[in-house]
Design a protein around this motif. Structure first.
Motif, PDB file in Angstrom:
ATOM      1  N   MET A  51       1.396   2.168  -7.594  1.00  0.00           N
ATOM      2  CA  MET A  51       2.081   0.817  -7.416  1.00  0.00           C
ATOM      3  C   MET A  51       2.563   0.609  -9.113  1.00  0.00           C
ATOM      4  SD  MET A  51       2.367   0.074  -4.325  1.00  0.00           S
ATOM      5  CE  MET A  51       2.628  -1.638  -4.489  1.00  0.00           C
ATOM      6  N   GLY A  52       1.816   0.891  -9.978  1.00  0.00           N
ATOM      7  CA  GLY A  52       2.008   0.575 -11.322  1.00  0.00           C
ATOM      8  C   GLY A  52       3.400   1.350 -11.681  1.00  0.00           C
ATOM      9  N   ARG A  53       3.918   2.200 -11.192  1.00  0.00           N
ATOM     10  CA  ARG A  53       5.135   2.920 -11.384  1.00  0.00           C
ATOM     11  C   ARG A  53       6.367   2.308 -10.701  1.00  0.00           C
ATOM     12  NH1 ARG A  53       1.765   7.635 -11.116  1.00  0.00           N
ATOM     13  NH2 ARG A  53       2.253   8.004  -9.006  1.00  0.00           N
ATOM     14  N   ILE A  54       6.173   1.222  -9.904  1.00  0.00           N
ATOM     15  CA  ILE A  54       7.149   0.569  -9.123  1.00  0.00           C
ATOM     16  C   ILE A  54       7.344  -0.740  -9.773  1.00  0.00           C
ATOM     17  CG2 ILE A  54       7.829  -0.499  -6.878  1.00  0.00           C
ATOM     18  CD1 ILE A  54       5.608   1.354  -5.496  1.00  0.00           C
ATOM     19  N   PRO A  55       8.955  -0.870 -10.172  1.00  0.00           N
ATOM     20  CA  PRO A  55       9.140  -2.111 -10.941  1.00  0.00           C
ATOM     21  C   PRO A  55       8.804  -3.267  -9.899  1.00  0.00           C
ATOM     22  CG  PRO A  55      11.122  -0.357 -10.955  1.00  0.00           C
ATOM     23  CD  PRO A  55       9.947   0.004 -10.162  1.00  0.00           C
ATOM     24  N   ILE A  60       9.895  -2.813  -1.115  1.00  0.00           N
ATOM     25  CA  ILE A  60       9.384  -1.584  -0.866  1.00  0.00           C
ATOM     26  C   ILE A  60       9.667  -1.642   0.558  1.00  0.00           C
ATOM     27  CG2 ILE A  60       7.120  -0.781  -0.576  1.00  0.00           C
ATOM     28  CD1 ILE A  60       6.109  -2.228  -2.817  1.00  0.00           C
ATOM     29  N   PRO A  61      10.018  -0.270   1.196  1.00  0.00           N
ATOM     30  CA  PRO A  61      10.508  -0.109   2.340  1.00  0.00           C
ATOM     31  C   PRO A  61       9.240  -0.337   3.633  1.00  0.00           C
ATOM     32  CG  PRO A  61      11.339   1.661   1.349  1.00  0.00           C
ATOM     33  CD  PRO A  61      10.515   0.875   0.417  1.00  0.00           C
ATOM     34  N   GLU A  62       9.467  -0.554   4.573  1.00  0.00           N
ATOM     35  CA  GLU A  62       8.195  -0.849   5.625  1.00  0.00           C
ATOM     36  C   GLU A  62       7.414   0.550   5.716  1.00  0.00           C
ATOM     37  OE1 GLU A  62       5.746  -3.066   7.533  1.00  0.00           O
ATOM     38  OE2 GLU A  62       7.746  -4.071   6.754  1.00  0.00           O
ATOM     39  N   GLU A  63       8.257   1.407   5.957  1.00  0.00           N
ATOM     40  CA  GLU A  63       7.541   2.851   6.082  1.00  0.00           C
ATOM     41  C   GLU A  63       6.612   3.128   5.124  1.00  0.00           C
ATOM     42  OE1 GLU A  63      11.295   3.427   5.468  1.00  0.00           O
ATOM     43  OE2 GLU A  63      11.236   2.210   7.368  1.00  0.00           O
ATOM     44  N   MET A  64       6.945   2.817   3.700  1.00  0.00           N
ATOM     45  CA  MET A  64       5.992   2.990   2.723  1.00  0.00           C
ATOM     46  C   MET A  64       4.874   2.158   2.611  1.00  0.00           C
ATOM     47  SD  MET A  64       6.803   3.016  -1.225  1.00  0.00           S
ATOM     48  CE  MET A  64       7.136   4.826  -1.697  1.00  0.00           C
ATOM     49  N   LEU A  65       5.010   0.932   3.165  1.00  0.00           N
ATOM     50  CA  LEU A  65       3.772  -0.078   3.421  1.00  0.00           C
ATOM     51  C   LEU A  65       2.991   0.623   4.348  1.00  0.00           C
ATOM     52  CD1 LEU A  65       5.717  -3.432   3.027  1.00  0.00           C
ATOM     53  CD2 LEU A  65       4.248  -2.449   1.206  1.00  0.00           C
TER      54      LEU A  65
END
Length: 73
Positions: A51-55, A60-65
């Motif tokens: 999560m620290g690497r995500i601006p 965030i796409p639903e699939e990733m969540l």
């Protein structure tokens, strides 16, 4: 000694460095002898690192969540 439920509740405090000495030692002892809680701690570390690497303004796409949710369960 602390229970698995207590250890899970303390993971974020531990990772944030917000534990007193005695509680931290009890937590570390539990993690050292409990493979399930050690796995949970490692998953939380991975999640925080990812999560620290995500601006911050990234959608965030639903699939990733869903994937992240499965990692934590």
């Amino acid at each position: 000694m602390i229970t698995c439920l207590e250890a899970c509740a303390l993971v974020t405090d531990y990772l944030d460095g917000e534990m007193g000495f005695m509680r931290k030692m009890k937590f570390k002892l539990h993690i050292a002898i409990c493979p399930n809680c050690k796995t949970h701690l490692n998953k939380m570390r991975q999640l925080i690192a990812s999560m620290g690497r995500i601006p911050p303004d990234t959608e965030i796409p639903e699939e990733m969540l869903d994937h992240l949710s499965r990692l934590l369960s």
